[in-house]
Write an enzyme that holds these catalytic residues in place. Structure first.
Site: not given
Ligand SMILES: NC(=O)C1=CN([C@@H]2O[C@H](COP(=O)(O)OP(=O)(O)OC[C@H]3O[C@@H](n4cnc5c(N)ncnc54)[C@H](O)[C@@H]3O)[C@@H](O)[C@H]2O)C=CC1
Ligand SMILES: O=c1[nH]c(=O)c2[nH+]cn([C@@H]3O[C@H](COP(=O)(O)O)[C@@H](O)[C@H]3O)c2[nH]1
Ligand SMILES: [K+]
Length: 442
Positions: A254-255, A317, A206, A343-344, A357, A261
């Site tokens: 995108g965040m 998604g 993220s 959501g993941m 993660r 999300c």
């Molecule tokens: N696009 C968006 O707005 C968002 C997407 N997501 C989705 O959820 C899923 C997980 O995203 P995140 O939680 O951001 O995953 P992430 O793996 O980047 O982070 C999870 C946690 O693990 C920690 N971490 C990562 N690598 C590490 C390492 N080598 N050593 C120690 N700690 C480490 C990070 O600092 C964080 O606290 C993904 O599929 C992502 O696309 C989740 C939230 C928002």
């Molecule tokens: O805040 C979040 N929490 C989640 O659990 C999560 N899972 C996925 N994603 C992100 O959302 C994207 C898909 O978005 P759409 O359904 O709007 O296409 C995806 O492509 C990711 O970037 C997450 N963001």
């Molecule tokens: K949202």
């Protein structure tokens, strides 16, 4: 995402000219198997044949599932040599259903090489020398797909004229991408994926501007210099610059803008998606790094906006979830056919695998950043994506851009201008003032 892209989606999206990114909420070997399975296909769908061994017995018609035949392999599993088949009609003509398959199967299986493309398979099936189906097998004699005349007719019925040219590698296999994280263990996952033939790797986070991701970008580029790496997610020029310096080949923007999300509510980080795409694209363009607008796409108009604001493509998604190709099975809710989409970072997805993660491995407290939901059945992406692409082209025509590059040029030369729309203008721009209406897009 694990409710969007596994082999079937990756194959269909590549056939349409895009690329599917296989999720990492699975073991490395499972994820690699999804990649391998998609890359072995030459037809734009993934069948689910039923396998039995010669010593098995077929007790009821239900055992055929929706397939026209049961395939017989040495071990009764897919990963073994194909020996023959039992068609539904042959089984119905049996006197004794407790008969072992070896006693009545047809032992000259109808096969074509898995390297045959869709046209060649269609011609073979039309030749009349088949029983309405054919199996495609790889060089080891193992089954890749079971293709029926019904499948061929269904696929021919989907629009082709507006779809893109299939995304293929030098060997004619579909392009397939895969996601990994930034943990030490992801290096082993990466090795599995590279061996399986993944064409691009997405570092899935993220907040991409972390020391973990920067180290991982450098590791991937050093270990596999030919492999493209997409970094992210980012929403500011500062974040983008750090990942560009580390060597990314593409950026995902995108965040918190995704439909599932809750990151902006939970963590107060993120940015309006249009602003994020515009700002990041402006700086990425200077380094020739393409941008993917990720999240928040609900309509074709959103794709037009993302592309004209500087993105080279979009990641979706919810738009693809609920389709025939999305993982999972359909359920019914109040008479509506739906499929799960989550959501993941939802509690449910984290519990299943992405737990590590979210520090679930060391901390007891899990904080969800996403929700679990469902979307309506949309049918096959092979049908609705070509219509979506045509709608995007019409948008480009209306705004006077003959190509993606032309749209970006219009933006950079300030000929293309955007203005803020008031709430009233947004209401006016939607359907309004009707007692009832049905919104059919095509
Ligand atoms: N696009 C968006 O707005 C968002 C997407 N997501 C989705 O959820 C899923 C997980 O995203 P995140 O939680 O951001 O995953 P992430 O793996 O980047 O982070 C999870 C946690 O693990 C920690 N971490 C990562 N690598 C590490 C390492 N080598 N050593 C120690 N700690 C480490 C990070 O600092 C964080 O606290 C993904 O599929 C992502 O696309 C989740 C939230 C928002
Ligand atoms: O805040 C979040 N929490 C989640 O659990 C999560 N899972 C996925 N994603 C992100 O959302 C994207 C898909 O978005 P759409 O359904 O709007 O296409 C995806 O492509 C990711 O970037 C997450 N963001
Ligand atoms: K949202």
């Amino acid at each position: 995402m694990d409710t969007v892209t596994e082999s079937a989606m990756a194959v269909a999206i590549a056939h349409l000219g895009g690329i599917g990114i296989i999720h990492s909420n699975a073991t490395p070997s499972q994820q690699a198997a999804f990649v391998r399975s998609a890359k072995s296909r030459r037809v734009p769908f993934v069948s689910e044949p039923v396998f039995k061994s010669p010593d098995d017995v077929i007790g009821s018609l239900d055992e055929f599932g929706s397939a026209p035949c049961v395939l017989v392999t040495e071990s009764g599993r897919p990963s073994s040599k194909l020996l023959g088949y039992v068609s539904k009609s042959d089984w119905l003509n049996l006197c004794k259903t407790e008969e072992r398959i070896v006693n009545y199967m047809v032992d000259s299986p109808l096969t074509v090489p898995a390297g045959y493309d869709f046209q060649r398979i269609a011609s073979f099936l039309a030749s009349g020398d088949t029983r309405g189906f054919v199996t495609t097998v790889d060089d080891n004699g193992q089954v890749v797909d079971l293709v029926t005349t019904g499948d061929v007719e269904r696929i021919k019925g989907y629009p082709r004229s507006n779809a893109g040219v299939p995304s293929l590698d030098a060997d004619g296999a579909y392009l397939v991408g895969a996601a990994i994280g930034t943990r030490e263990s992801d290096k082993e996952r990466l090795e599995h994926l590279v061996k399986a033939g993944a064409n691009v790797i997405v570092l899935d986070s993220s907040q991409g501007n972390s020391s973990y991701q920067i180290d991982m970008i450098k590791y991937v580029k050093k270990t596999y210099p030919e492999l493209d790496v997409i970094g992210g997610n980012v929403v500011t020029t500062y974040q983008a610059q750090n990942l560009i310096q580390a060597g990314v080949d593409g950026l995902r923007v995108g965040m918190g803008s995704g439909s599932i999300c809750t990151t902006q509510e939970v963590c107060a980080v993120g940015r309006g998606q249009a602003t994020a795409v515009y700002k990041v694209s402006s700086v990425a363009a200077q380094s020739g790094v393409p941008v993917i607008a990720d999240g928040g796409i609900s309509f074709s108009g959103h794709i037009v906006k993302a592309l004209t604001l500087g993105a080279s493509t979009v990641m979706m998604g919810s738009f693809l979830a609920g389709s025939t190709e999305a993982p999972g099975t359909y359920e019914y809710l109040d008479g509506k056919k739906i499929k799960k989409y989550r959501g993941m970072g939802s509690l449910e997805a984290m519990t299943q695998g992405s737990d590590q993660r979210y520090l679930g491995d060391t901390a007891k407290l899990k904080i969800a950043q996403g929700v679990v939901g469902a979307v309506a059945d949309k049918g096959s992406v092979l049908k609705f994506i070509p219509y979506t692409m045509q709608a995007v082209k019409q948008g480009f025509q209306d705004l006077g851009a003959s190509s993606l590059q032309a749209a970006h040029d219009l933006l950079r030369s300030r000929v293309l201008r955007l203005e803020v729309r008031t709430g009233a203008a947004q209401i006016e721009g939607g359907v309004h003032g009707l007692v009832t209406y049905e919104k059919k897009s095509f």
